[in-house]
Design an enzyme around this catalytic site. Sequence first.
Site, mmCIF file in Angstrom:
data_model
loop_
_atom_site.group_PDB
_atom_site.id
_atom_site.type_symbol
_atom_site.label_atom_id
_atom_site.label_comp_id
_atom_site.label_asym_id
_atom_site.label_seq_id
_atom_site.Cartn_x
_atom_site.Cartn_y
_atom_site.Cartn_z
ATOM 1 C CD GLU A 130 5.901 1.908 6.928
ATOM 2 O OE1 GLU A 130 5.652 1.588 8.107
ATOM 3 O OE2 GLU A 130 5.393 2.890 6.368
ATOM 4 C CG ASP A 131 2.291 -1.490 7.157
ATOM 5 O OD1 ASP A 131 1.989 -1.006 6.045
ATOM 6 O OD2 ASP A 131 1.634 -1.237 8.179
ATOM 7 C CG PHE A 132 0.276 -3.500 1.371
ATOM 8 C CD1 PHE A 132 -0.788 -4.367 1.563
ATOM 9 C CD2 PHE A 132 0.694 -3.258 0.068
ATOM 10 C CE1 PHE A 132 -1.413 -4.987 0.491
ATOM 11 C CE2 PHE A 132 0.081 -3.863 -1.009
ATOM 12 C CZ PHE A 132 -0.987 -4.730 -0.801
#
Length: 398
Positions: A238-240
């Site tokens: 999710e960070d990407f």
Amino acid sequence: MENWFARYGLTILATFIICGWIFVWFMHLLALFHGKRSLHKKVDHDSLKESPLPGVSIIKPLVGIDQNLFSNMESFFLLNYPKFEVLFCVQDEKDAAIIYVNRLLEKYPKVDARLFIGGIKVGVNPKINNMQPAYVGSKYELVLISDAGIKMEEDTLLDMVHSMKDDVALVHQMPFVCDRKGFPAVLEKVYFGTAHARIYLSADFLRINCPTGMSALMRKKLLDDVGGIAAFGQYLAEDFFFARSFTDRGWKLRISSQPAWQNSYTADIETFQNRITRWAKLRIAMIPHMILLEPLSECFVLGAMASWAISYLSQIDPFAVYLFHILLWFLLDYTLLLIIQKSNLPFSKIDFVIAWLLRELFALVLFARALWEPDIHWRAGTYKLKWGGIAEEVKSKL
């Protein structure tokens, strides 16, 4: 055609390899420059507090405990920042982490902190599901997602908010590790201070999407505009996709001058290697061309190719080139680690040599494992990744 390839093909291939070799050295130097320029900067935090500062909602997803968890969580109660809340998230009501949270709530009653139990399923990502109630209940304009293993300095939040300029949507911390005992901790520090830091810092300088979600400060409104964190529940990385969502809308990303101090207890080398393998699987699914580029950019593989290419074009002894390549790579990695550590290393030079060699020797093995076993085992689930990073949960057979 065969005569042409015999005459020019190998020359072109050797030239191409040398160009790639030079580019990797450029990344080494770029990481050293950017690390020296960006990390551990002196900021006048007292002057920052004189102007109005935005409130920050800190979301802490928890699962299970280790011997460092209590002190890691306690560091968030000791932050030197005027307006913040700490929102702990636990999926299972029987999770032992709840005991630690309740102790801290009793110990620091003046700190605005709450506990959310149960989560809300909005996708396959268990971390997003765990954090969703806290995100919905957060009340400030900035949201800091911080993993359970992160330990904060008193002024870290001030430093991150200082980096949140008007045109910035996300401020991230470069992953590093606290000083801990044991060889697995040495291996982690060497990995995050050399191979990982080189890619992370050079990518950040070139404005390539590199933030990790272990410690990331974001503008909540920009997340709400696309559906909140629930909109990213279909991804494991999710960070990407948080970062890509911001950059696609013209916002900038910035790195904090303080690294993210990971302080989870590492019991063995296998646990660390499983984590690195899982990250490799995510990179392969999100950026498919890494299947070729990543193994070819490793020290021993690239050195062998460059040695052949240089000797083919210039008749220089390939063994001498290979030794020069490894020695220079080793020295630059050691220098980068010193820049990031900014203090005496907690282990000897011999420990560094052993850990560095293990990291370089096992890099290809772990990457091959990621290709051979693409399914991801994370927390209590098993997931299959599709191209583009979309994940689906694999149901276990009864």
